[in-house]
Design an enzyme around this catalytic site. Structure first.
Site, mmCIF file in Angstrom:
data_model
loop_
_atom_site.group_PDB
_atom_site.id
_atom_site.type_symbol
_atom_site.label_atom_id
_atom_site.label_comp_id
_atom_site.label_asym_id
_atom_site.label_seq_id
_atom_site.Cartn_x
_atom_site.Cartn_y
_atom_site.Cartn_z
ATOM 1 N N THR A 155 0.838 -1.202 0.000
ATOM 2 C CA THR A 155 0.000 0.000 0.000
ATOM 3 C C THR A 155 0.872 1.251 0.000
ATOM 4 O O THR A 155 1.979 1.258 0.562
ATOM 5 C CB THR A 155 -0.952 0.032 1.225
ATOM 6 O OG1 THR A 155 -1.310 1.389 1.522
ATOM 7 C CG2 THR A 155 -0.296 -0.550 2.459
ATOM 8 N N SER A 190 -0.490 2.433 10.998
ATOM 9 C CA SER A 190 -1.381 1.531 11.746
ATOM 10 C C SER A 190 -0.721 0.155 11.714
ATOM 11 O O SER A 190 0.188 -0.083 10.910
ATOM 12 C CB SER A 190 -2.757 1.443 11.083
ATOM 13 O OG SER A 190 -2.677 0.653 9.890
ATOM 14 N N HIS A 193 -0.907 -1.091 8.119
ATOM 15 C CA HIS A 193 0.093 -0.549 7.196
ATOM 16 C C HIS A 193 1.467 -1.122 7.511
ATOM 17 O O HIS A 193 2.249 -1.447 6.620
ATOM 18 C CB HIS A 193 0.131 0.988 7.286
ATOM 19 C CG HIS A 193 -1.091 1.643 6.731
ATOM 20 N ND1 HIS A 193 -2.055 2.194 7.533
ATOM 21 C CD2 HIS A 193 -1.515 1.829 5.457
ATOM 22 C CE1 HIS A 193 -3.025 2.709 6.765
ATOM 23 N NE2 HIS A 193 -2.720 2.494 5.511
#
Ligand SMILES: NC(=O)c1ccc[n+]([C@@H]2O[C@H](COP(=O)([O-])OP(=O)(O)OC[C@H]3O[C@@H](n4cnc5c(N)ncnc54)[C@H](O)[C@@H]3O)[C@@H](O)[C@H]2O)c1
Ligand SMILES: NC(=O)c1ccc[n+]([C@@H]2O[C@H](COP(=O)([O-])OP(=O)(O)OC[C@H]3O[C@@H](n4cnc5c(N)ncnc54)[C@H](O)[C@@H]3O)[C@@H](O)[C@H]2O)c1
Lengths: 409, 409
Positions: A155, A190, A193
């Site tokens: 991501t 987070s 992530h």
């Protein structure tokens, strides 16, 4: 559908881990329609999260089995379906050895930042599921199909919001008169992530140590729902998440506009991210498969097409909503996340374009068609689920009861 | 022993996770002798690895319980001993709530690179044990003792061998006319080293999100065995690992020299790393505790005192061995690891010195005393265990039987 193929997969055997999910399902059909030989591997964890949390996709999706059955009838193409957990080595090794993939596309992770921040258990679950699953995939390739190309979904959130330009995976640093090209520094926001940050480091090592070919796709936030294939039959419809845990920014705003709920901007709304249309996701994956990484190389592509701030998105949705006669308001709510709300952001994304990606640009037409699509399913919207449900700072150690996780604040 | 104290811990409550291990045991006694109130938490996993693999420490160590009992008799100081696994949240949360630490020193991880590369299961075990254990410690601090300072052991191996200077944790990068200070890029060379990279990223996030005070100590390779306190009684003796899985470079060379086994240099021997004396390890930890990080800050110190290449170490041990009348040879063996054997290496290590560390420099006296110490235990050496036992490239997916793991090649 087969007639719409842009290119020919020529029977390339592609295992799609997480192929029952949002990106994975669209990709499976896209590739199957284009002559790739597709096998879906999925443990249906995503459907189970919905059961646990009392959530549901806006769109009524068919069971995984009915999906592939229907696809067979509609297209004449067979998709292999293997239900199982990639953290279960016995299952994964059998799936690998029987299907013998030329490429494996790995979507199969817990992918929600708020879900990973619900409580300690969800943090540990997310990192265990994602990191150990990926280690297993690396070992499966090493042991059974060393020539198999691994296409892994990461991501853009791995990079955080540094005050310098974000390059694609690596950065050349000059320091005290010397120079090296090193992995781009990561600052995940987070435990979700961060699980992707860990994956990237593990894959970078495995590529070097075992001469595996890896493409790490740092994907931006995906929007949209219809792809060429998923519209062919109602049992092929894709999932569409709008809730406070799995709903991503633009998709959530569109639902809010459609049902007359104010668009909920977290904090100042200056948070800027990369975005892409789901029709570009499926193309990016195909491009990566068709142009594999070299053995021993972990190649990184930033997979998004445009940058927007949350305020930009709110403005776009508001304008289009108003044009359609909807009364769209925006409110700022206390940011449940810990993140910069105003920051520099300039991320590169040229490598996939150089390989042929022709982006769908977010414009009136797309927002309109999304809004119209959502209005169709309006009656299925549960207003309770729209609110942000997880606060980063409050992430407790005790097991948050599931109802509490969704309906707080 | 109490009379030898350099400074006074003033009753500061220090939980030492991994306090039955090599660094942890020495640190526990060092702090207990200096007026810190010490609690050891350890699941004895390290002793269990020895049982599984048929390994043993060179030195005959007492049980954990006998160790703390003896220390009580010798010093008059009580050390609390909690046997349990930090991955077991129920255990960890109780240990935290009952001891109420002001600082927690976290040594409690699987710390061998070869062990993590034995096979897929050991890779998954290492990353699960280390990463999830550390997440639990972060949650315990957040929930029960938000002011508790976390002192975490990382490794210099997290950095790999970049072609630029290695800074202490962060690097200021100028790029396209802009500038930011970002986490130093990491390139771990085994699933063990990578587990520490993951820990660092998770801790960096938790420090920011939850305002925890964290010191991440990127420790070099530790050598030596005797500390002021461990020599006070034979039941206080520390462990000394010399085998192909847990033995670190200098400690292993000294045993090889003592028993007439050629020093085994992996490949070209140009691999350069940071090293430190175990008497400096215990001082560094004390310094970190006495000068805590700020809340919300993850401070990184490179904890080593000198750089040596493997060839440097072989030369030093050979010279000292010869002086003591030993006939020391060196052979190069096929490198079982995947690593650069000739590379630039210049790592910074000024922060701990700025806080008062006075390093023990590796010289004749230290090598001599190590050699003499080892010669005392010569009869306990098992020559079979000295060889490298794990090949990075061959790391299989099937469970390597334990005997096979130690006695291959
Ligand atoms: N949707 C986005 O906007 C977005 C953005 C960036 C990156 N990504 C990444 O793309 C991938 C797909 O995202 P998505 O939105 O389709 O998510 P999704 O949750 O809809 O799909 C993921 C699928 O993986 C499956 N899965 C999870 N753990 C598994 C396991 N251990 N074994 C087998 N299957 C497992 C789930 O059941 C689910 O069907 C994820 O890795 C995600 O992190 C998504
Ligand atoms: N020895 C070195 O040269 C060196 C170098 C750099 C970094 N380090 C780091 O320093 C720390 C200590 O190293 P060491 O050489 O003393 O290792 P060690 O194996 O001797 O000690 C680690 C201790 O932690 C315990 N432990 C492991 N997992 C645990 C768990 N889940 N719960 C509770 N206890 C657990 C083990 O039983 C053991 O007693 C490690 O984190 C290591 O990575 C060591």
């Amino acid at each position: 559908v087969a007639g719409t193929a842009h290119s020919n997969g020529g029977g390339t055997r592609v295992m799609i881990i997480g192929g029952d999910g949002y990106c994975g399902w669209a990709t499976a059909l896209h590739l199957s329609a284009r002559g790739y030989n597709v096998c879906i591997v999925d443990n249906l964890a995503r459907r189970n999260y919905d059961l646990q949390l009392g959530l549901d996709t806006l769109t009524p999706i068919a069971s995984a089995h009915e999906r592939v059955r229907t696809w067979g009838e509609v297209s004449g193409q067979h998709i292999d379906l293997q239900i199982g957990d990639i953290c279960d080595w016995e299952f994964l090794s059998q799936a690998f050895q029987s299907f013998k993939p030329d490429a494996v596309v790995h979507f199969g992770e817990q992918r929600s930042a708020p879900y990973s921040m619900i409580d300690r258990q969800h943090a540990v679950y997310t990192q265990t599921n994602n990191v150990m699953g990926t280690i297993n995939v690396l070992y499966a390739i090493k042991e059974f199909n060393p020539d198999c190309h691994m296409v892994k979904l990461g991501t853009m959130g791995e990079y955080g919001t540094p005050n310098i330009d974000i390059e694609e995976g690596y950065i050349t640093i000059e320091h005290n008169g010397r120079k090296d090209t090193l992995p781009y520094p990561k600052q995940g926001g987070s435990f979700y992530h961060l699980s992707k940050v860990h994956d990237s480091h593990n894959m970078h090592f495995a590529a070097r140590a075992w001469k595996i070919a890896i493409t790490d796709l740092n994907q931006g936030v995906v929007y949209g729902v219809r792809t060429e294939e998923t519209v062919a039959h109602k049992a092929l419809i894709n999932r569409y998440d709008y809730d406070g845990i799995f709903g991503t920014a633009l998709n959530r705003f569109v639902v809010q506009a459609a049902v007359g709920h104010p668009l909920t901007v977290y904090g100042k709304g200056g948070q800027t991210r990369g975005f892409l249309d789901i029709r570009d996701t499926v193309r990016c994956i195909q491009i990566a498969i068709d142009n594999p990484a070299n053995k021993g190389e972990m190649r990184v592509f930033n997979q998004f097409t445009e940058q927007f701030s949350v305020n930009d998105l709110a403005r776009i949705v508001t304008a289009e909503g108003n044009r359609l006669g909807l009364n769209v308001e925006t409110i700022s709510i206390l940011n449940p996340r810990v993140e910069a709300e105003e920051h520099y952001y300039n991320a590169k994304c040229t490598k996939l374009r150089d390989l042929g990606l022709e982006p769908h640009i977010l414009g009136e037409a797309i927002v309109d068609s999304l809004l119209e699509f959502v209005i169709e399913y309006k009656d299925r919207v549960n207003m309770e689920l729209i609110k942000p449900a997880v606060d980063w700072r409050k992430s407790p150690t005790s097991v948050a009861t599931m109802s509490a996780a969704v309906a707080k604040q």
